[in-house]
Design an enzyme around this catalytic site. Structure first.
Site, PDB file in Angstrom:
ATOM      1  N   ASN A  42       0.839  -1.210   0.000  1.00 26.49           N
ATOM      2  CA  ASN A  42       0.000   0.000   0.000  1.00 26.49           C
ATOM      3  C   ASN A  42       0.868   1.251   0.000  1.00 26.49           C
ATOM      4  OD1 ASN A  42       0.664  -0.833   2.677  1.00 26.49           O
ATOM      5  ND2 ASN A  42      -0.935   0.442   3.534  1.00 26.49           N
ATOM      6  N   GLU A  44       0.471   5.292   0.588  1.00 27.02           N
ATOM      7  CA  GLU A  44      -0.414   6.367   1.057  1.00 27.02           C
ATOM      8  C   GLU A  44       0.078   7.728   0.564  1.00 27.02           C
ATOM      9  OE1 GLU A  44      -0.833   5.691   5.277  1.00 27.02           O
ATOM     10  OE2 GLU A  44      -2.088   3.930   4.900  1.00 27.02           O
ATOM     11  N   ASN A  45      -0.793   8.720   0.775  1.00 25.99           N
ATOM     12  CA  ASN A  45      -0.499  10.075   0.291  1.00 25.99           C
ATOM     13  C   ASN A  45      -1.047  11.072   1.297  1.00 25.99           C
ATOM     14  OD1 ASN A  45      -1.350  12.583  -1.534  1.00 25.99           O
ATOM     15  ND2 ASN A  45       0.240  11.441  -2.609  1.00 25.99           N
ATOM     16  N   TYR A  48      -4.576  11.709   1.511  1.00 21.34           N
ATOM     17  CA  TYR A  48      -5.357  10.536   1.943  1.00 21.34           C
ATOM     18  C   TYR A  48      -6.081   9.826   0.786  1.00 21.34           C
ATOM     19  CZ  TYR A  48      -4.661  11.782   6.916  1.00 21.34           C
ATOM     20  OH  TYR A  48      -4.122  12.068   8.134  1.00 21.34           O
ATOM     21  N   CYS A  53      -4.293   0.908  -2.464  1.00 18.06           N
ATOM     22  CA  CYS A  53      -4.128  -0.367  -1.747  1.00 18.06           C
ATOM     23  C   CYS A  53      -3.063  -1.240  -2.433  1.00 18.06           C
ATOM     24  CB  CYS A  53      -5.432  -1.145  -1.743  1.00 18.06           C
ATOM     25  SG  CYS A  53      -6.753  -0.410  -0.782  1.00 18.06           S
ATOM     26  N   GLU A  55      -3.214  -4.348  -3.186  1.00 14.70           N
ATOM     27  CA  GLU A  55      -3.766  -5.252  -4.211  1.00 14.70           C
ATOM     28  C   GLU A  55      -3.782  -4.576  -5.578  1.00 14.70           C
ATOM     29  OE1 GLU A  55      -4.989  -4.588  -1.257  1.00 14.70           O
ATOM     30  OE2 GLU A  55      -5.982  -6.332  -0.362  1.00 14.70           O
ATOM     31  N   CYS A  86     -10.250  -5.007   0.315  1.00 18.76           N
ATOM     32  CA  CYS A  86     -11.372  -4.070   0.477  1.00 18.76           C
ATOM     33  C   CYS A  86     -12.312  -4.195  -0.727  1.00 18.76           C
ATOM     34  CB  CYS A  86     -10.852  -2.637   0.619  1.00 18.76           C
ATOM     35  SG  CYS A  86     -10.344  -1.890  -0.948  1.00 18.76           S
ATOM     36  N   CYS A  89     -10.952  -3.083  -4.157  1.00 18.58           N
ATOM     37  CA  CYS A  89      -9.976  -4.039  -4.706  1.00 18.58           C
ATOM     38  C   CYS A  89     -10.663  -5.309  -5.192  1.00 18.58           C
ATOM     39  CB  CYS A  89      -8.897  -4.353  -3.675  1.00 18.58           C
ATOM     40  SG  CYS A  89      -7.780  -2.962  -3.421  1.00 18.58           S
TER      41      CYS A  89
HETATM   42  N1  THU Z   1      -5.307  -1.273   2.439  1.00 17.83           N
HETATM   43  C1  THU Z   1      -4.796  -2.115   1.493  1.00 17.83           C
HETATM   44  O1  THU Z   1      -3.656  -1.946   1.045  1.00 17.83           O
HETATM   45  N2  THU Z   1      -5.586  -3.125   1.049  1.00 17.83           N
HETATM   46  C2  THU Z   1      -6.867  -3.371   1.473  1.00 17.83           C
HETATM   47  O2  THU Z   1      -7.523  -4.245   0.941  1.00 17.83           O
HETATM   48  C3  THU Z   1      -7.411  -2.597   2.587  1.00 17.83           C
HETATM   49  C4  THU Z   1      -6.638  -1.393   2.992  1.00 17.83           C
HETATM   50  C5  THU Z   1      -4.478  -0.166   2.907  1.00 17.83           C
HETATM   51  C6  THU Z   1      -4.963   1.198   2.500  1.00 17.83           C
HETATM   52  C7  THU Z   1      -4.366   2.074   3.573  1.00 17.83           C
HETATM   53  O3  THU Z   1      -3.046   2.424   3.184  1.00 17.83           O
HETATM   54  C8  THU Z   1      -4.281   1.174   4.793  1.00 17.83           C
HETATM   55  O4  THU Z   1      -4.432  -0.156   4.314  1.00 17.83           O
HETATM   56  C9  THU Z   1      -5.337   1.461   5.839  1.00 17.83           C
HETATM   57  O5  THU Z   1      -6.607   1.454   5.286  1.00 17.83           O
END
Ligand code: THU
Length: 129
Positions: A42, A44-45, A48, A53, A55, A86, A89
């Site tokens: 994952n 992030e930025n 937000y 993600c 995946e 999630c 994804c």
């Molecule tokens: N995240 C994933 O990488 N995959 C998922 O299926 C659920 C959430 C990440 C996104 C964010 O960087 C962190 O988990 C918290 O939500």
């Protein structure tokens, strides 16, 4: 490629997670149709909403390298509990086949579930015909 090997690779991928905002690391290993494995973490930025993600990171790597279908994806996360993809994804992955979702906890296999069981009645190209 064994599920165990994919879990190990997902754990390796998790090390490259860029998640200073949630401190929640996710790593995946995606087995594509060619037999090649694509890693993802994952990212992030500060805004937000621009975060992505693990995946989908692996999926776009694979598709942009010419892959057409996915066979399996192993998912690990830093919380030490089983992580499932999630909703976004699940939808994104479903475009490229009904792959096996390999769920693990602390490096150990928890279960293997077909994506179609996690996202029944998904929206697909058929709906656009
Ligand atoms: N995240 C994933 O990488 N995959 C998922 O299926 C659920 C959430 C990440 C996104 C964010 O960087 C962190 O988990 C918290 O939500």
């Amino acid at each position: 490629m064994e599920n165990k090997e994919l879990i190990k690779l997902a754990e390796k991928a998790m090390k490259n997670s860029y998640s200073p905002y949630s401190n929640f690391k996710v790593g995946v290993a995606l087995l594509a149709g060619s037999g090649k494995v694509y890693l993802g973490a994952n990212i992030e930025n500060a805004s937000y909403g621009a975060s992505i993600c693990a995946e989908r990171v692996a999926a776009v790597k694979a598709i942009s390298e010419g892959e057409k279908v996915f066979k399996a994806i192993a998912i690990t996360c830093s919380k030490g509990t089983a992580c499932y993809p999630c909703g976004i994804c699940r939808q994104f992955l479903s475009e490229f086949g009904d792959l096996d979702i390999i769920v693990s906890e602390d490096g150990e296999l928890v279960e293997v579930e077909k994506l179609s069981n996690l996202l029944p009645k998904n929206f697909s190209a058929k709906d656009l015909e």
